[in-house]
Design a protein around this motif. Structure first.
Motif: not given
Length: 346
Positions: A235-243, A314-322
């Motif tokens: 269960x992934x408790x947030x979202x991963x956002x990457x550019x 695994x690489x540059x990204x933001x893990x964002x949780x609410x």
């Protein structure tokens, strides 16, 4: 005594001479006017002799008659020229007023066209306003729709019909429009107040994209996913956002206070936790660096750090949780609350 008698004689002689002088002067004046009177009253005969043996015409006249005739003729000619000049001036004034009347008529026609367009737009606006007020749960009874319900096509504006009090129909229609706009002003103010209050609430809720400028895309969503390190579902408790690059600014998604800043070597790496109003918390993980400190209050949209690749990543990204209370919720549900799909804007 001799001198007194001499003075009396001198005085009597002076009076006599003066009287004689006045008499002579008066006679001269009388003779002058008598000569003039005889001259102007002297009669003359004008004889008209035709070349044939027809009757000879005689006209008896005098200088006075000729003078009176010339005077009357001059008066008639003067009157004729004066009336001619007055008539020309009146014609010029009438032409100028006619030109201005045509310009006024053209302006009136243009105003009618604009009124026609205005009423068409208002009639489109009225149901939209009513539907909006109904969807927002506001009172629509204050809007005076009867003022805009006049029958007939708007082309009737060109009929130039008048109301009983003598005003053009366009004026009456504009008065009805004024009544309608006055009644619609209060509901529109209520909409503004509602949007302002909800806008204030949205600054306290994590409701915007966490990367500055809206860059990046979601590479892993909330919920059940495959762990990229173990290959098993979790269960992934947030979202991963990457550019796919490091260093993009990360912003606070709501007003709040930084309550935690730490480095988790086997997990989130550099991460921040911010506490917000209404029981919300947000976490920003795998950051490269921070721009805030523990205990600092931040505002929605403020830069708090930069995208990195720290911790288990695994690489540059933001893990964002609410988090809402003790439960993790899908951040995606709140990110687009300001869009047209938001409940308050449907």
């Amino acid at each position: 005594m001799a001198s007194v008698h001499e003075y009396k004689r001198f005085e009597n002689n002076l009076v006599r001479r003066t009287r004689n002088g006045f008499v002579v002067f008066a006679k001269a004046i009388g003779s002058f006017f008598s000569a003039i009177g005889r001259g102007i009253t002297r009669r003359y005969t004008v004889v008209l002799v035709p070349h044939s043996e027809k009757k000879v015409y005689n006209f008896h006249t005098s200088i006075l008659s000729i003078f009176c005739f010339v005077l009357v003729l001059a008066a008639l000619l003067g009157t004729f020229f004066w009336y001619g000049a007055t008539y020309r001036n009146t014609q010029d004034n009438l032409a100028d007023r006619d030109s201005r009347l045509r310009d006024t008529q053209a302006s009136l026609d243009q105003i009618r066209d604009e009124v026609n367009s205005l009423f068409r737009e208002v009639r489109n606006f009225e149901p939209a306003l009513t539907n909006t007020l109904a969807n927002l749960g506001l009172d629509v009874r204050g809007v005076d729709r009867s003022s805009m319900s006049s029958s007939g096509d708007l082309s009737s504006f060109f009929d130039l019909r008048e109301s009983p009090v003598g005003t053009l129909r366009e004026v009456e229609d504009l008065r009805r429009l004024s009544v309608f706009l006055s009644s619609a002003a209060e509901p529109i103010r209520e909409i503004g107040d509602l949007l302002n209050s909800q806008g204030a609430i949205l600054t306290e809720i994590p409701s915007i994209w966490p990367l500055l400028g809206g860059v990046g895309r979601i590479t892993m969503r909330f919920g059940q996913n495959v762990n990229p390190f173990t290959g098993q579902y979790y269960i992934h408790r947030g979202i991963d956002i990457s550019n796919f690059r490091q260093g993009d600014p990360i912003i606070a998604t709501a007003d709040g206070q930084v309550v935690a800043m730490e480095y988790d070597h086997n997990g989130f790496g550099n991460n921040i936790i911010i506490r917000h109003q209404h029981g919300f918390y947000t976490r920003y993980a795998h950051m490269h660096s921070f721009t805030v400190r523990i205990g600092q209050r931040v505002q929605q949209g403020q830069v708090i750090g930069y995208v990195g690749n720290t911790g288990l990543s695994t690489g540059p990204h933001l893990h964002y949780e609410v988090h809402l209370g003790s439960d993790a919720v899908d951040p995606y549900r709140y990110i687009y609350m300001r869009s047209s799909n938001a409940p308050f804007a449907r």
